[in-house]
Design an enzyme around this catalytic site. Structure first.
Site, mmCIF file in Angstrom:
data_model
loop_
_atom_site.group_PDB
_atom_site.id
_atom_site.type_symbol
_atom_site.label_atom_id
_atom_site.label_comp_id
_atom_site.label_asym_id
_atom_site.label_seq_id
_atom_site.Cartn_x
_atom_site.Cartn_y
_atom_site.Cartn_z
ATOM 1 N N ASP B 66 0.822 -1.206 0.000
ATOM 2 C CA ASP B 66 0.000 0.000 0.000
ATOM 3 C C ASP B 66 0.860 1.262 0.000
ATOM 4 O O ASP B 66 0.490 2.270 -0.598
ATOM 5 C CB ASP B 66 -0.939 0.005 1.216
ATOM 6 C CG ASP B 66 -2.092 -0.985 1.047
ATOM 7 O OD1 ASP B 66 -2.321 -1.430 -0.098
ATOM 8 O OD2 ASP B 66 -2.758 -1.299 2.043
ATOM 9 N N ASN B 140 -4.026 9.429 1.248
ATOM 10 C CA ASN B 140 -4.495 8.923 2.535
ATOM 11 C C ASN B 140 -4.846 10.010 3.542
ATOM 12 O O ASN B 140 -5.975 10.176 3.915
ATOM 13 C CB ASN B 140 -3.420 8.026 3.168
ATOM 14 C CG ASN B 140 -3.688 6.550 2.967
ATOM 15 O OD1 ASN B 140 -4.587 6.188 2.232
ATOM 16 N ND2 ASN B 140 -2.916 5.707 3.625
ATOM 17 N N ARG B 151 4.597 19.101 24.444
ATOM 18 C CA ARG B 151 3.438 18.795 25.265
ATOM 19 C C ARG B 151 2.235 18.846 24.346
ATOM 20 O O ARG B 151 2.345 19.100 23.159
ATOM 21 C CB ARG B 151 3.337 19.816 26.385
ATOM 22 C CG ARG B 151 4.710 19.931 27.075
ATOM 23 C CD ARG B 151 4.686 20.863 28.215
ATOM 24 N NE ARG B 151 3.822 20.322 29.255
ATOM 25 C CZ ARG B 151 4.014 20.543 30.540
ATOM 26 N NH1 ARG B 151 5.056 21.255 30.935
ATOM 27 N NH2 ARG B 151 3.189 20.079 31.437
ATOM 28 N N ASP B 170 -2.507 15.344 20.735
ATOM 29 C CA ASP B 170 -1.191 15.075 20.170
ATOM 30 C C ASP B 170 -1.146 15.536 18.722
ATOM 31 O O ASP B 170 -0.067 15.749 18.166
ATOM 32 C CB ASP B 170 -0.900 13.570 20.195
ATOM 33 C CG ASP B 170 -0.394 13.106 21.543
ATOM 34 O OD1 ASP B 170 -0.425 13.896 22.502
ATOM 35 O OD2 ASP B 170 0.032 11.948 21.635
ATOM 36 N N THR B 181 -8.617 3.405 6.769
ATOM 37 C CA THR B 181 -8.101 2.142 7.311
ATOM 38 C C THR B 181 -6.607 2.235 7.617
ATOM 39 O O THR B 181 -5.972 1.223 7.907
ATOM 40 C CB THR B 181 -8.361 0.974 6.337
ATOM 41 O OG1 THR B 181 -7.942 1.378 5.028
ATOM 42 C CG2 THR B 181 -9.825 0.607 6.297
ATOM 43 N N GLY B 182 -6.064 3.450 7.549
ATOM 44 C CA GLY B 182 -4.661 3.660 7.872
ATOM 45 C C GLY B 182 -4.516 4.241 9.269
ATOM 46 O O GLY B 182 -5.050 3.697 10.243
ATOM 47 N N LEU B 185 -7.578 4.874 11.620
ATOM 48 C CA LEU B 185 -8.168 3.711 12.302
ATOM 49 C C LEU B 185 -7.455 3.485 13.639
ATOM 50 O O LEU B 185 -8.091 3.220 14.661
ATOM 51 C CB LEU B 185 -8.061 2.466 11.416
ATOM 52 C CG LEU B 185 -8.895 1.245 11.826
ATOM 53 C CD1 LEU B 185 -10.383 1.543 11.791
ATOM 54 C CD2 LEU B 185 -8.594 0.053 10.927
ATOM 55 N N SER B 186 -6.131 3.617 13.635
ATOM 56 C CA SER B 186 -5.362 3.466 14.876
ATOM 57 C C SER B 186 -5.710 4.551 15.886
ATOM 58 O O SER B 186 -5.588 4.357 17.088
ATOM 59 C CB SER B 186 -3.862 3.522 14.582
ATOM 60 O OG SER B 186 -3.466 2.392 13.839
#
Lengths: 283, 283, 283, 283
Positions: B66, B140, B151, B170, B181-182, B185-186
């Site tokens: 990918d 993407n 911080r 963050d 889905t990259g 998703l995480s």
């Protein structure tokens, strides 16, 4: 309790203002007072370096927020001096005393009527070629984090020398229960009751969706080996101290022999803090 | 389809091996072939610079994963040349063709019998002092991310000039459906069907727990203003290109006028890919 | 806009009180008014059955919360009568008008100066032995849910007749964008902008952790077949209507040909509602 | 270890087949064997009622999956008889022994060379009008759950008589560490190491998004009062036993005085089970 240290949040006016009002009250009690240099300076008084205060006093009053409390906690770690946190802004997880309740609570503290809660701390060592090249004690968390431009990193984790998994993630948080309502919560971790003897392991944006936060007994030793090379990876301690890591560095984390002692006024309990800070009762 | 480009994943042997077998087959079809320099070199042939291939060919065959597909997608964005992805490792979201099915699928593609799917791309501009100082097209995601030692950062978000909120996090991911889905998703985002006309806005480890990923129509313009100063903050594009940001920089993201065209062999559907890649049917 | 319907939340006093004040104002405008029986009764007036109001009027004013709005939306689905929601408690996602702004907003609405937003609805059919035995139109969501004593259930899902997966879960939510801030949000779904043409599929407590919420184009047909037998399983529509399911029943969900039309006063935008309802800007 | 109980999963053929092979091996060791009625019947032997086995034997071999292990655990709770779980399907969290390793492990167990792990259990009492009307011991979890047609329910929670919050949710899970990889994981809870002295409190689809799973010390008493009336609400114990609740019922949960004792062959550790069951190492 004869000798009292006072430490204020740096760069803020409120601590000095609050200390100004407090001093006459304390002087009536015939207590010896040690004020940090910045706060004292704002009151045109002579101060004591922050780092010297813990070895001079019986207790420390902190005027600030959770960040100040955490840095003072690291400062006193090996002295066991109890800390009273007075919040200068909104309610904190650690600065449970409101400005208006200060005198009433202090009365109780000085008379020995205020309970002290022990909070565990973590000890973190960075091993490079089998040698500990950096060691720190933290109140909240030990974080291994990739740099902004780095791609996902590989972190091999061991519990008591047993292989856990190789996390592919932005990073990994090893947190105390106290730290569970900090960064670990934002990373999807649970709320852990502050006195539960445990260590939280929470991956940051893990590639593998089943890599859920894991709660471990406090007697285990966590080891994280940085497998990725050619990437910027850093260790941060309580979000306040940073350290650059190299491939094959091992970060060893275990319960510290030191713990922090907080005065916990009975008027406010942990769940009340949660309800307020996390807006429970509202969506 | 007379002129075919071939691009292989860099640093891998498999693409050259697969191309070696493919060349005689292609030559029988009397097709003009352009191979990227690295892959051609491994076959002791003369190659074409990657960046020149899109303007010379009618379609491109990619041998890789990918990551390679995404970098080729950015390369051909303004040419509209369709791409066929052949995976050299496991199944990919974008490299749907298995090595063994290559010839059968290629037969279909060359005869015009293989459908092409349009995937939207995003256009990202960085505005500093009202001037666009960097512009990119991504397949993407566009990610604003704090450095490892920084911080939590403050990111002020606007949708079509309407204030959304100031994320304390963050970072922030602006993703296409393809990118859902990259990294998104995480970070807790949903799976978005690749042809849904939408833009995903997903905060990374937000301080405010109710800051959930948000799915927007694809016609909106997202603007993110970096409020924090004194911190290392970076923009990354498809996880492959980086750019250092300054306080008050505005990152403007909107649907690109370009889209990527992928050949999608009928034998494999999106849900089959999800079931395989996400191990559905297993815990 | 000559004929106005008025519907109040049942079991509450406030709607009648608000209508009492509103009537003289409306009568000056020479409008024909139809009030639901309960609200009218509280004012000792003769009312109109709720179900008849939609076919008699040009618009409906709803005094209530989101729940009342949703039930009225289902009521008017096939009439296309626009609805103005006035909240009697806190701010709602659908009852965007505050009590104090009512007259100003109504003035705008009656003069044609208030925009109307179309919100998609879903049509749900239960097929048993190939026959549709129940059909409904919903504003928020179609939910298949196991009974409290049932064990995990198996739900086989298809999108446009293509197999997706067999969810092992407590249930499955098929939601409109409007419903995304309702039950689907509690189940881990994202916030979906209300006018995005999409359908949300969100499993409830799925056994497989990678079964993440999925966002689909609004033109697809979702079919869910109940595989489990010997368990109590129910279909609920907008959380208000229930229906008992049997093994092998198929629930077919697709975009309804009807949509709901809400007046959307310009003073309040969707993100302001999100900030208020989800306490953004606070932890 | 002279007297061995054998219990097989009901409705399955495999346990009888495995027992058939095992019996000659056991008879050589001159052990007294008690087989449950169903498994024995399939072998045309006379069996012993399941409920009587615990008081007759020194250990129990279970052929089944985690569900069978949990029901046997409840059965032997007050006897302290250790259990060896042999999985008949895939690897289980509790049935750690693979069919092929059975004889080797049994040899170790019978010679006293296999360690036993104590797992805490929970005791649940339902109080109605100050009287305990139902009491149970569970291995995994105590769940308060709304019926499928019920709306969101209100559950007032107390820890050691201190008010926590009133959860508006589909339900609430109180789980042991052993249960953390069961229903609580699907509801968003963390993985809790099985021997950590703790109790997990996890709301099911909470309306308030900040109501995150909470980990408590094992010495606390959790009380949940059902505030909602007019709704079907049930208590389920280990997902196997159900009980209908009424408004104002109080469910009191605390650590049981009993614990379960599992043989834990050294060949397989907890993290290996996690890696296998949760497909760590894959996305």
């Amino acid at each position: 309790m004869k000798k009292i240290g006072i430490i204020g949040k740096t760069g803020k006016r409120e601590p000095a203002e609050m200390v100004k009002k407090l001093l006459p009250w304390l002087s009536k009690k015939k207590l010896e007072i040690y004020i940090d240099i910045e706060t004292a300076g704002a009151l045109r008084m002579e101060g004591t370096p922050r780092s010297q205060i813990p070895s001079l006093v019986d207790m420390i009053i902190v005027f600030g927020g959770d960040g100040t409390m955490i840095s003072v906690a690291r400062l006193v770690a090996d002295k066991g001096v109890p800390i009273l946190g007075v919040n200068i802004g909104g309610l904190g997880f650690l600065t449970a005393v409101q400005k208006d309740d200060l005198y009433e609570v202090l009365e109780k503290v000085l008379s020995g009527g205020c309970p002290v809660e022990e909070r565990m701390m973590l000890n973190a060592c960075v091993y490079r070629h089998s040698e500990c090249i950096a060691e720190n004690v933290v109140m909240n968390d030990v974080v291994v984090n990739k740099g902004a431009l780095a791609r996902i990193i590989d972190l091999e984790a061991y519990i008591d020398h047993t292989y856990v998994t190789t996390f592919k993630a932005d990073g990994l948080i090893v947190s105390t229960p106290t730290g569970s309502t900090g960064y670990a919560l934002s990373a999807g971790g649970p709320i852990v009751y502050p006195t539960l003897n445990s260590i939280i392991l929470a991956p940051i944006c893990p590639h593998t969706l089943t890599n859920r936060p894991t709660i471990l007994p406090d007697h285990v030793q966590v080891e994280i080996m940085l497998r990725s090379g050619n990437e910027d990876v850093f260790l941060t301690l309580d979000g306040q101290v940073g350290f650059s890591l190299k491939q094959n560095d091992i970060i060893q984390v275990k319960k510290s022999q030191h713990s922090t002692r907080f005065f916990t006024p009975c008027e406010i309990d942990y769940f009340k803090i949660l309800r307020t800070k996390l807006r429970w009762g509202e969506r």
